[in-house]
Every structure is written in C-alpha cells, then in structure tokens.
Design an enzyme around this catalytic site. Sequence first.
Site, PDB file in Angstrom:
ATOM      1  CG  LEU A   1      11.887   2.621 -10.871  1.00  0.00           C
ATOM      2  CD1 LEU A   1      13.341   3.090 -10.853  1.00  0.00           C
ATOM      3  CD2 LEU A   1      11.784   1.231 -10.255  1.00  0.00           C
ATOM      4  CG  ASP A   2       6.347   2.662  -6.183  1.00  0.00           C
ATOM      5  OD1 ASP A   2       5.378   3.107  -6.824  1.00  0.00           O
ATOM      6  OD2 ASP A   2       6.472   1.467  -5.869  1.00  0.00           O
ATOM      7  CB  ALA A   3       8.449   8.781  -4.668  1.00  0.00           C
TER       8      ALA A   3
END
Length: 196
Positions: free
Chosen positions: A40-42
């Site tokens: 998951l992206d930051a």
Amino acid sequence: MLIAFHKPYGVLSQFTPDGSKNRPLSEFGFPPNVYPLGRLDADSEGLLLLSDEPELNALLLRPEHQHHRIYWSQVEKIPDGAALKKLEQGVIIDGRKTLPCRAHILDPRPLIADRTPPIRFRKTVPTCWIALQLVEGKNRQVRRMTAAVGFPTLRLLRVQIGQFQLGTLAPGTWKNLDSGERAAVFAKSERKTPYN
C-alpha cells in the site's frame, strides 16, 4: 505465518527507511523474516498482509487467480452512474486498460475516524465514499482510476482481501491470523461486495 496489519497513513510497505518522513514497517515489532505481500502506498491506509511464506505472494497477487481486494475511496464530488460504469468496465492507465471491477457508492458513508493529517477540505466541493472491488493492484491504481473518470481520491483504505475484513483492527496494530481467518484470506469473494 500470516499477519494482518492495519497500515496507517504515512507508513511505508517496507522495512527499511527510504529517506522520507514516512515510517518503515520495522517500527511495528513484527516477527523476524516476514515481508509484505503486495503493498500500500505511504498515503494509503488499511489491510496489509505480511508472511514468511514466499509462495503466498503469487497466490494472492497474480490477477489470473481472481483474488479480490476491496478498497474504500473518499473522492471529490459525487460520481454518477456513468462514472461508476466506466470504473467497472476498466479505464486506460499508461496505455493499458484496467481489468473489470465492481464499483458503487457507500451509502450510508462508513464511520471512519479522521485521518492525521486530515484530508484536503473545500467548502464548495462535496466528497463521497465509493467501494471498489479489484483483482489487480498496479501502482496507485485506485487513485489513478478515480482520477481518470474525474473524481480524484482524497483518502484510500483497503478494507478486505478475499473474505477477510480489516474489521476493528486499530491503525498501527497487527495480529497473527488463525486458521479460520487465514482461510478467509484465500476464499473467493462474492461477486458483489458485502458493503451494499
């Protein structure tokens, strides 16, 4: 071992720092030798799985296995039926059409605690939560899909993988999955999302 982690905003899906202000997974006390299954992206939140079993990566992530993931996306403006249909049929991103998915407005809105930092707020632009059920997960795919149909994502949470739901797992906490929860991860999702 299979672990479910509620990844908060501002946390990387990797154990080593990348020079940014985002926190790495090494700060959350995971057992040794586990690694994230997918990412998951930051700036995205929600369900992230970790494991020490290398074979699980392909089983969960390859689109041909039709392993569903459900995301809740808070978008600018209120999508109409035509926009939702475009999402479901697939949109062109980097010259490639996304695979068909399921998309609908979450009504009533889900009860989700405010994020820190809060999302961008504009008095004149309403927001709406939509659910997207995908079998693929390209880089920033949900954000790029909603933007492609004119409804930029302001906040994004992954709430389900297979039939395993994030549920009440608090942000920043994790748990080892028992045999029943593990089976739910690998179970095929129903064609319709359970959030109707």
